[in-house]
Write an enzyme that holds these catalytic residues in place. Structure first.
Site, short mmCIF file in Angstrom:
data_model
loop_
_atom_site.label_atom_id
_atom_site.label_comp_id
_atom_site.label_asym_id
_atom_site.label_seq_id
_atom_site.Cartn_x
_atom_site.Cartn_y
_atom_site.Cartn_z
N ARG A 148 19.14 14.86 -35.81
CA ARG A 148 19.31 14.50 -37.21
C ARG A 148 19.40 12.98 -37.33
O ARG A 148 19.81 12.30 -36.39
CB ARG A 148 20.58 15.14 -37.78
CG ARG A 148 20.65 16.66 -37.64
CD ARG A 148 22.02 17.17 -38.06
NE ARG A 148 22.11 18.62 -37.97
CZ ARG A 148 22.56 19.28 -36.89
NH1 ARG A 148 22.95 18.59 -35.81
NH2 ARG A 148 22.63 20.59 -36.88
N LYS A 172 27.02 18.10 -35.80
CA LYS A 172 27.91 18.55 -36.86
C LYS A 172 29.19 19.11 -36.28
O LYS A 172 29.18 19.76 -35.23
CB LYS A 172 27.21 19.63 -37.70
CG LYS A 172 26.13 19.08 -38.63
CD LYS A 172 25.61 20.17 -39.54
CE LYS A 172 24.64 19.61 -40.56
NZ LYS A 172 24.14 20.66 -41.48
N HIS A 243 14.20 14.37 -41.84
CA HIS A 243 14.35 15.76 -41.39
C HIS A 243 13.00 16.40 -41.09
O HIS A 243 12.93 17.39 -40.35
CB HIS A 243 15.11 16.56 -42.44
CG HIS A 243 16.20 17.40 -41.87
ND1 HIS A 243 17.30 16.86 -41.23
CD2 HIS A 243 16.37 18.75 -41.81
CE1 HIS A 243 18.10 17.84 -40.83
NE2 HIS A 243 17.55 18.99 -41.15
N ARG A 246 12.43 16.43 -37.51
CA ARG A 246 13.21 17.51 -36.86
C ARG A 246 12.45 18.83 -36.99
O ARG A 246 12.35 19.60 -36.03
CB ARG A 246 14.58 17.58 -37.52
CG ARG A 246 15.55 18.62 -36.95
CD ARG A 246 16.94 18.34 -37.52
NE ARG A 246 17.86 19.43 -37.34
CZ ARG A 246 18.60 19.62 -36.24
NH1 ARG A 246 18.47 18.81 -35.21
NH2 ARG A 246 19.46 20.63 -36.17
N HIS A 269 21.94 24.05 -33.31
CA HIS A 269 22.29 25.07 -34.30
C HIS A 269 23.36 26.00 -33.75
O HIS A 269 23.26 26.46 -32.62
CB HIS A 269 21.06 25.92 -34.66
CG HIS A 269 20.10 25.22 -35.57
ND1 HIS A 269 18.78 25.60 -35.71
CD2 HIS A 269 20.27 24.16 -36.41
CE1 HIS A 269 18.19 24.82 -36.59
NE2 HIS A 269 19.06 23.93 -37.02
N TYR A 278 11.82 28.64 -38.29
CA TYR A 278 10.64 28.02 -37.69
C TYR A 278 9.65 29.05 -37.16
O TYR A 278 8.48 28.74 -36.98
CB TYR A 278 11.07 27.05 -36.58
CG TYR A 278 11.90 25.91 -37.11
CD1 TYR A 278 11.32 24.92 -37.89
CD2 TYR A 278 13.26 25.85 -36.87
CE1 TYR A 278 12.08 23.88 -38.41
CE2 TYR A 278 14.03 24.82 -37.39
CZ TYR A 278 13.43 23.84 -38.15
OH TYR A 278 14.18 22.82 -38.67
#
Length: 297
Positions: A148, A172, A243, A246, A269, A278
């Site tokens: 990110r 995150k 993004h 990404r 994730h 995806y």
């Protein structure tokens, strides 16, 4: 406005105990303050008075403002988390939002670049001046790792391990992970650090990897601006945002045979469902390839 004391307590909790990022904390604060303003308009004077009917009225008001379903869903999640905290810390009822359904998500496939487009972007931005070397290192690193933009600008010089070819990333929820860097990206970063960064730093001193033209720590807005300028330089008229690189990283890995679990880990994730979007992209890619290539498609 009612609930301010409880809101401040909740913000302290997610900041100090949950270690949420500043951006996430701002989103929670904004969502909950919006709800508290709504309660004021409904003449609710105590958070314990909130019932299911108030929750329904609030969501209806959000729909009337034509907010995206994802925004409405996020607000519901924020308020639910807030009420769980209130129930645990202040013994306030939390049932108003518990039975409220999230709106069905709109099916949006992530935008990505095709391999030919990435090649054009790289070729159109070759150069040996300090800013060109920095910009190429940014582009190579985003595409090679799928990190990110918030993770990119947080990288420090010591986070790059050249011997193992990995970068340490803080994701995150302050979750740390190591992401492999390809040879192209590693070479671009090394050249930037050796030839470009010292010239850009001038009289400043800090350990962040990427800097602006005055030597200060590069911001997310700065990265967005750089990428847009790179698109113009390559004579590409597609809209770009960080993004997308990404999305491109994940899509190209899956198109070339990578398994979903590995891509999940590389992207950082927490849940496989976040990565599964995806697979829809790759299926659409296969469908288009078939339609274009098969004589009787």
């Amino acid at each position: 406005m009612i609930g301010l004391v409880e809101l401040y307590s909740f913000i302290d909790y997610i900041q100090l105990e949950k270690n949420y990022s500043n951006l996430t904390i701002q989103e929670y604060r904004k969502d909950i303050e919006h709800f508290l303003h709504f309660l004021d308009g409904e003449s609710v004077t105590n958070l314990n008075e909130v019932e299911y009917v108030h929750a329904r009225l609030y969501v209806t008001a959000l729909y009337e403002k034509k907010l995206a379903r994802t925004s409405i869903s996020r607000k519901i999640s924020s308020i639910r988390s807030f009420y769980k905290f209130l129930h645990r810390e202040f013994d306030i009822r939390e049932d108003a939002f518990r039975s409220l359904y999230h709106p069905k998500k709109e099916e949006r496939l992530p935008h990505f670049f095709y391999e030919e487009e990435m090649e054009k972007l790289f070729q159109g931005n070759e150069g040996d001046d300090p800013l060109s070397l920095r910009n190429m290192a940014i582009l190579e690193l985003l595409y090679a790792t799928g990190i990110r933009v918030s993770e990119l600008i947080s990288i420090e010089l010591s986070h790059i391990d050249k011997s193992y070819g990995v970068v340490r990333v803080m994701g995150k929820g302050r979750k740390e992970r190591y992401v492999p860097i390809g040879d192209f990206a590693l070479s671009a970063v090394e050249e930037y650090v050796e030839k470009s960064r010292p010239k850009l730093m001038k009289s400043t001193s800090h350990s962040f990897l990427f800097v602006n033209n005055r030597g200060a720590h590069l911001t997310a807005r700065g990265v967005h601006y750089i990428l847009n300028e790179m698109m113009k330089k390559a004579s590409m008229h597609t809209t770009i945002f960080p993004h997308m690189l990404r999305h491109t990283f994940a899509t190209h890995l899956l198109n070339n045979g990578a398994d979903l679990r590995s891509v999940q880990e590389l992207l950082g994730h927490s849940h496989l469902t976040s990565t599964q979007v995806y697979t829809h992209v790759t299926k659409e890619h296969l469908r288009k390839t078939y339609m274009n290539a098969h004589p009787r498609a």
